[in-house]
Design an enzyme around this catalytic site. Structure first.
Site, PDB file in Angstrom:
ATOM      1  N   ASP A 360      11.681 -88.515 -59.226  1.00 37.36           N
ATOM      2  CA  ASP A 360      10.621 -88.623 -60.225  1.00 37.36           C
ATOM      3  C   ASP A 360       9.402 -89.345 -59.662  1.00 37.36           C
ATOM      4  OD1 ASP A 360      13.176 -88.292 -61.319  1.00 37.36           O
ATOM      5  OD2 ASP A 360      12.596 -89.145 -63.245  1.00 37.36           O
ATOM      6  N   GLU A 490      19.256 -78.868 -63.155  1.00 37.41           N
ATOM      7  CA  GLU A 490      20.617 -79.365 -62.919  1.00 37.41           C
ATOM      8  C   GLU A 490      21.659 -78.628 -63.756  1.00 37.41           C
ATOM      9  OE1 GLU A 490      19.676 -83.441 -63.702  1.00 37.41           O
ATOM     10  OE2 GLU A 490      19.647 -83.976 -61.571  1.00 37.41           O
ATOM     11  N   LYS A 602      17.182 -76.317 -67.431  1.00 43.07           N
ATOM     12  CA  LYS A 602      16.963 -77.651 -67.990  1.00 43.07           C
ATOM     13  C   LYS A 602      15.505 -78.071 -67.836  1.00 43.07           C
ATOM     14  CE  LYS A 602      18.801 -82.358 -67.311  1.00 43.07           C
ATOM     15  NZ  LYS A 602      19.375 -83.222 -66.267  1.00 43.07           N
TER      16      LYS A 602
END
Lengths: 768, 768
Positions: A360, A490, A602
């Site tokens: 991130d 994921e 996702k």
């Protein structure tokens, strides 16, 4: 949207009315942090209702056992748990010997919380009738000093409303804390001393195993109608707790206040045996200023932050509140002052996830920090990874890679991997690519090439060595392939030839080769040092070139799109729109095998590649891929809506872009993912910033210069933001009518708006 | 081969010489069991060296927490831990107040262990000089009664060699035991009473959570030179321990013996409040017979077992010892008397794996039990699954399947899933197929169709419903596909279209449809009951037919073989022969991602399909697939060599078949997998039996009749075995010269040898 109780306001987060079910959500939303410590918005006074107590110290963690039923070689030894730290905010309050506890009061009225983001303080006020029928008015104000980052301050005011009373304050420290997510009943803290001196108290405790030494401290002063009461407190001392007791008769309508300073000194910053001395020093500095001056300084410090990082939105209060909430929490979490720290996914607002550093940081957070801070902040984030290069190489070795191949950890505190799902730890290897991309992005944005010869090239070599070894040759395909990976999505594990992973791997190899040449030519001394240090061989770079040239990319002729991975089309391709709503969110409703064999995504995966490498593809290609993949995307990662918002804006689908924007900016305020009580989603907040600046604003770097393709949602009148581009500050305001640009500083700047060249002179606003 | 210390012997496992490093290995190898209880070959007297203490009670387990770092929906609540039970075998021995402890003796000579498999007892003898310079000869004999399966017996004899001494025996019970694999420091047993009466003692304890109530008991008698000494023991009692102390002067050359009876009574078989009474009754029965008669009965009971299940091999003692070791332990583990029990992978020899039931039972063990026992034993094993059908449907529901779709657990004790790796629990779904196949196999072998209308058809319907829902339609392939599975080769996870899984799924669907028709015609009442009970709809069976007809099977034109799964050919196809030996076993050397992306196969996968459905394929097809897959097979599952041995024999590659045979039959004796100290591989022992009977013997059922294609390894002179085929006993002896067949009973039998028809009359041996 799953909640809607926060009052819309330009600059504050406001809750009105006391509802017990909202306590844990508000504890997250109203959290405070100053980069060095933070805590959830727990009440100072005792609360016997449902609450999630959390205080956190930056960089202090516990290596929890990562025992799993069936151990796999290469699993890390521990999971870095974000630790609940000793509590310094507690103030027990008694009115005529009755404990103030909002859970047991006969009535509570006028309950109001405000998190004033502009000025960086949190205040709670209410009137309550206690079980003994005594009524009081309470106002509690708290902030964590940005200037003195070991110090927090509280002013807790009680005004009797129903008659003259005796008020007792017991400010305390408490190290008998545990984690909510404590699995194995482990003890995390070892308390070594509990002491009291005058109106100060100290608890020394160290974390088990990691041995972070800490001193939690406090100092209290009593005020009656604003005037200091010189009262020596009586001391109550327990094994893991120390409190000071102040008692004072207070007449109806008068106000008794307790002012408390508190915080932590930590062995990360001081000698372990000087923590109490450092605490005394910190309290001396703070109390010499006094509460009012501390507060005034706090406002100034936040004003300086907002001056550079604010985004203002005109005509849409909720959107305005959302973006400021995001910017505020990003700044509460990480200020870039300490290159040993990073941007934890929950910041100081919860325990979940563990570890402080994920991909991130590189993929989502660095652009925000580059544009709104001095460039040294982003450089610190890159340096963090350089400092962990050796550990990344060790991590690679644990998985069987050799000769300096670096695999950066999926989750880390100190450079070591500390997450243990094989499909993530061992397979979600695209994280290596994001780290390389951040190096490229940092230079592209700041123009500061020095990081590459000094540090970055070694990182790039380690990463490229990894890709070189991880790609294997398929005789069958007559191409290099990358087998057994988990992409950004994921909801797919152990797939072959994830397009995003292959694409970023190829890019890493090519970029490393380019930088090798550039450093060789421009920085021969650095080059020699790096070659000497890494032992890079010619056959390696030749191999990288071969692999980059022959890497396989799954593609569908039928749909004319790159495939997320081999075999993607074998799935039952039912779009999210056709999926029964009762099945959502699928990560709470479905078993893992069902998620895996579904087509649902996702977060951006192929589209993440289109985001990072937008300039490699045409608008038509983006549109085709967006139209193919977005309908299968459930956005169950907080990192998902922002990328889609940016791409929808680019495709001029402003309604969709605006919907995604609201979802990313108010993810926690409106609790889209039904989990705000666990803490906030800090890292995705940087994605919110991107969705305005890159999405609506259309900021890009084109040929070394800024370029804007501004758009504006129809719901807004105008919006404006500032960016620091190569140490020049540019203010941009975009309305439906025009784009106005204003440059600070001394040099002029050439840039593009809607593709047209504009030359800005400092101090001379231009409207386009 | 990693060890070679067991003396080759036809009927016994013998260790000579005392070496401390071998203690744990021998504790596994010399384990005793009687189907109801068992224990590792721990010393009776105290041993302060490295040891792995283990006593186990059939069906008694503990539901250990299956906490994992990141919980996935559908994970089971617990892992069924095989529990170390209270110890009843302990006898502390003191000579002139010096404790006998082989770890501290000044010298140990003549140490010998023998596990007499023919007669079912274990004996250990040695001479030792204690630290006080006293020398003694010791002989300890132990067995677990097959007749009285709550009873074990020990005779512990001590003969002073160096002078007259005082010998003290302290037989005891001990419930302060834990598991070696205890992860979370949980307490598994709660002891509720410790008591002593005369020469008997009792400890009542129940397992935590599961509340299995047990009474561990003992009774001791002292003998001097074989004559009873009537001595009331003194009692030593602690919280979790009770011992009886016997002290007796013994002259040099005389023998003092302690005879101990002991064992468990369990609430699975008695009322919880009558366990002590049941223990007294068991001891009364046993002591009325006396040690000698108990032993004589033991020999008789084992003689009866061997009479039916022995395989004798002439001219190859190690091969002989290997197969008898396997048959012996299978019979120690499961005797088929209790349909609530099953065949745990480690039997009574260790704790690893947990749970008692794997697909091993159906795929590997049932043939052995069908051929060497009354058919009711195999029927009991099938009934076990029928009794768990409802739980299998619940398990399916947890994973999102509906309308009676059954997914049998991967690991279970009571029908509930108790294993929590997603790639196994959720994805290794081929286990459902093995259960259906066992139904088919049971009928094929025994001719007993009754199980199908009575129970089996409902199991088949549940299983087919699962496959019907689990297969999905790929528009892209225009076929049904089965995505996201783990095949028998657990070194691949989450693959698409594992050929074995698809093949057995298709077979299940077709077989269920066939049986539906057959039961409808032949057993209309059962049919109506079953349709009523299951609510089976016509559209379901139509769907099954469609799916079976359109299921996809990955195939390589290039290699002319079915592919283990989609994308198998993308791997780096380096054979095991070309893999550096230092990398083996890969499950101890490589990280999981590396294993997954390698081509290496843990155990037969495609070839498992060719084993189960051999008659669906030509010999050439078998050969092609064997030649393609075996070179990538690392045989790191104990279940691997037997299947390959059978297939190598079928392909007339007798040297290879023999090598695989040795590996399967002496897997634990020679410790091929470097893990014998953890316990034995029980279920694969049935595979060893198959590798002789089906592999070398070439036993098949062809058109409802036995058929043999006998072969013999050149290392052997001859081998013979017996089988119970449809309640007729056939003895087969195969030498290099001929095959001789002898039928017991009254009816004649028609069979095939090398394809030629032979008609056997009872009692008239035929040589072919």
């Amino acid at each position: 949207m799953n909640q809607d109780y926060i009052t819309a306001d330009q600059w504050s987060i406001i809750e009105e009315g006391f509802e017990k079910e909202r306590v844990q959500s508000s504890e997250s939303l109203f959290s405070l942090g100053n980069g060095a410590m933070g805590q959830r918005a727990n009440f100072e006074e005792n609360y016997s209702g449902e609450t999630f107590q959390g205080s956190y110290i930056a960089g202090v963690y516990y290596p929890d056992k990562t025992r799993v039923g069936w151990w796999k070689n290469g699993y890390p030894e521990y999971f870095a748990k974000v630790l609940n730290a000793p509590n310094w905010i507690g103030i027990n309050v008694y009115v005529d010997e009755e404990a103030l506890d909002l859970n047991t009061c006969k009535s509570v009225s006028g309950f109001r919380r405000e998190l004033n983001m502009k000025e960086g303080w949190y205040q709670r006020s209410f009137e309550a009738t206690l079980p003994n029928d005594v009524s009081v008015r309470v106002k509690a104000t708290r902030f964590l000093s940005l200037d003195l980052d070991e110090i927090g301050a509280i002013r807790f005011e009680v005004t009797p409303l129903s008659g003259d009373v005796t008020i007792k304050f017991v400010p305390y420290l408490d190290s008998s804390i545990t984690n909510e997510d404590s699995n194995w009943d482990d003890k995390f803290w070892n308390t070594t001393s509990v002491s009291s001196e005058g109106n100060q108290a100290f608890i020394e405790a160290h974390t088990m195993k990691t041995n972070f030494e800490t001193c939690t401290f406090m100092q209290s002063d009593l005020l009656h109608n604003g005037k200091a009461v010189h009262a020596e407190p009586s001391v109550i001392q327990k094994e893991l707790w120390v409190g000071h007791q102040y008692e004072h008769k207070t007449a109806k309508g008068e106000t008794l206040s307790l002012q408390k300073l508190g915080g932590y000194t930590v062995s990360r910053n001081h000698k372990a045996d000087a923590l109490i001395a450092a605490a005394k020093e910190a309290m001396k500095n703070a109390s010499s200023l006094g509460f009012e001056t501390l507060m005034a300084n706090q406002k100034k410090a936040w004003s300086a932050i907002w001056e550079m990082s604010d985004i203002s939105i005109e005509g849409d209060v909720k959107a305005q509140q959302g973006i400021r909430f995001n910017i505020f929490h990003l700044n509460q979490t990480y200020l870039g002052r300490d290159s040993r720290l990073n941007i934890g996914p929950k910041g100081f607002t919860g325990e979940k996830y563990g570890g402080s550093t994920y991909w991130d940081t590189e993929a989502y957070c660095i652009p925000f920090y580059m544009a709104t801070k001095d460039h040294s902040v982003a450089r610190n984030l890159l340096t963090y990874r350089y400092n962990h290069l050796e550990k990344a190489i060790e991590n690679g070795e644990k998985l069987g890679f050799t000769d300096g191949a670096a695999l950066y950890p999926m989750v880390t505190m100190n450079g070591e991997e500390c997450h243990n799902e094989w499909e993530i730890t061992f397979e979600e290897i695209h994280r290596n690519g994001a780290i390389a991309f951040a190096i490229y992005n940092y230079y592209r944005y700041t123009g500061d090439y020095s990081y590459i010869p000094e540090m970055g090239l070694e990182v790039l070599i380690g990463i490229s060595r990894f890709w070189g070894q991880r790609a294997t040759f398929s005789t069958h395909k007559d191409k290099y392939v990358i087998l057994g990976v988990t992409g950004p999505n994921e909801y797919e594990n152990n797939v072959n030839n994830n397009w995003y992973t292959n694409y970023i791997a190829k890019w890493c190899l090519q970029y490393t080769l380019e930088q090798l040449n550039k450093v060789k030519e421009g920085y021969p001394e650095d080059y020699d040092r790096i070659i000497g240090h890494t032992g890079l061989k010619e056959f390696e770079t030749e191999e990288w070139e071969t692999i980059a040239g022959q890497l396989y990319f799954p593609y569908s002729e039928e749909h004319n799109v790159f495939l997320q991975q081999d075999g993607f089309l074998d799935k039952e391709l039912v779009t999210v729109a056709d999926l029964d709503k009762s099945q959502r969110p699928i990560n709470q409703k479905w078993s893992w095998d069902r998620i895996l064999r579904s087509p649902y995504i996702k977060q951006a995966d192929v589209l993440q590649g289109f985001y990072l490498f937008e300039d490699h593809f045409s608008l038509e290609e983006l549109e085709r891929h967006f139209d193919f993949y977005e309908p299968f995307t459930v956005h169950e990662s907080s990192l998902s809506p922002c990328v889609h918002s940016i791409q929808a804006a680019k495709l001029d689908r402003m309604d969709q872009a605006y919907t995604f924007y609201l979802r990313t900016s108010r993810l926690d305020l409106d609790d889209y993912n039904k989990e705000v009580h666990e803490g906030l989603h800090i890292t995705s907040m940087a994605g919110t910033w991107m969705s305005i600046v890159e999405g609506f604003g259309g900021l890009r770097i084109v040929e070394d210069k800024l370029s804007f393709t501004p758009r504006i949602p129809k719901e807004w009148e105008a919006y404006s933001f500032k960016i620091n581009f190569r140490n020049r500050i540019l203010k941009v305001r975009i309305s439906h009518e025009d784009v106005s640009l204003e440059l600070e500083g001394k040099e002029e700047m050439s840039l593009r708006v809607h593709g047209k060249r504009v030359v800005l002179a400092p101090g001379k606003p231009v409207s386009v």
